[in-house]
Design an enzyme around this catalytic site. Structure first.
Site, PDB file in Angstrom:
ATOM      1  N   SER A  55       0.857  -1.186   0.000  1.00  0.00           N
ATOM      2  CA  SER A  55       0.000   0.000   0.000  1.00  0.00           C
ATOM      3  C   SER A  55       0.891   1.232   0.000  1.00  0.00           C
ATOM      4  O   SER A  55       2.068   1.160   0.395  1.00  0.00           O
ATOM      5  CB  SER A  55      -0.894   0.005   1.250  1.00  0.00           C
TER       6      SER A  55
ATOM      7  N   TYR B 164      -2.982  -0.429  10.201  1.00  0.00           N
ATOM      8  CA  TYR B 164      -2.860  -0.793   8.788  1.00  0.00           C
ATOM      9  C   TYR B 164      -1.483  -0.416   8.266  1.00  0.00           C
ATOM     10  O   TYR B 164      -0.838  -1.211   7.570  1.00  0.00           O
ATOM     11  CB  TYR B 164      -3.950  -0.097   7.983  1.00  0.00           C
TER      12      TYR B 164
ATOM     13  N   LYS C  54       1.333  -3.027   6.643  1.00  0.00           N
ATOM     14  CA  LYS C  54       1.854  -2.933   5.283  1.00  0.00           C
ATOM     15  C   LYS C  54       3.351  -2.608   5.254  1.00  0.00           C
ATOM     16  O   LYS C  54       4.057  -3.047   4.347  1.00  0.00           O
ATOM     17  CB  LYS C  54       1.049  -1.908   4.485  1.00  0.00           C
TER      18      LYS C  54
END
Length: 233
Positions: free
Chosen positions: A142, A155, A159
């Site tokens: 990402s 998150y 990532k």
């Protein structure tokens, strides 16, 4: 390179029932490739299996469950064979709140699916790819795996971990195989709308993205191993 892209491949992909994963499945199948996919959604997996009943394989699997991934991997190897391309796409995002408001359970779930799930899939499928002497592993990262933003700390952590895990794996692989962290870019998915709301609507749909992303991913090979790449566009 064009011939290589068009040669029929065997592709395994996680998180295949919606968003980027589903859009990639449609593109891969339309291009004549064989796809084995998994997702946590039983209803959506059933719909995929009914849409593509011949030669492909779709199963309900929670990639955060190592035992379930082990069973799925055995089925993949039996039903479609050793993957030429393995795409770890399954992922979730946390509620958009500051890190201290995230419960231990929610934080752990993000790590279980986004990081441990990648490891489980690699652990159970990579040995057969090594034995075959070929294969490309693409772990979808990402922009938040290379930068940060407010309210998505779990998150981001997951990532960034995928980036490091993939680049380290690339150092360990034998010649002929590849591990590549790929940032898909900004796409109007349910996950993005969870954080950006209607602001996500100005970006490409998963279907628009996949039309460009599928041939791009198929064009990656051992020469790209370990490179942090981004889908063009």
């Amino acid at each position: 390179m064009e011939h290589r892209k068009n040669k029929p491949r065997t592709i395994a992909i996680t998180g295949c029932s919606r968003g980027l994963g589903r859009a990639l499945v449609d593109e891969f199948v339309a291009a004549g490739h064989t796809v084995a996919g998994c997702s946590r959604s039983a209803e959506q997996i059933q719909e995929l299996a009914e849409t593509y009943p011949q030669g492909h394989d779709f199963r309900q699997v929670d990639v955060g469950d190592d035992a379930a991934v082990a069973k799925w991997s055995a089925i993949v190897l039996e039903s479609v064979g050793v993957p030429d391309l393995l795409i770890n796409n399954a992922g979730i995002i946390n509620r958009p709140v500051p890190l201290w408001e995230i419960s231990a359970e929610e934080f752990q779930q993000v790590l279980d699916i986004n990081v441990a799930g990648v490891h489980y899939v690699i652990r159970h499928l990579l040995p057969s790819m090594i034995e075959a002497g070929r294969g490309v592993i693409i772990n979808l990262s990402s922009g938040w795996g290379r930068s940060v933003s407010t309210n998505v700390a779990p998150y981001c952590a997951s990532k960034w971990a995928v980036e490091g895990l993939t680049r380290a794996l690339a150092e360990e692989l034998p010649d002929g195989l590849a591990a590549i962290p790929v940032n898909p870019g900004v796409i109007d998915t349910q996950m993005l709308r969870k954080t950006w709301g209607e602001g996500a609507g100005g970006y490409r749909t998963p279907q628009q993205w996949a039309r460009q992303a599928a041939p791009y991913l198929l064009g990656l090979n051992a020469s790209h191993s370990g490179q942090p790449l981004t889908v063009p566009g």
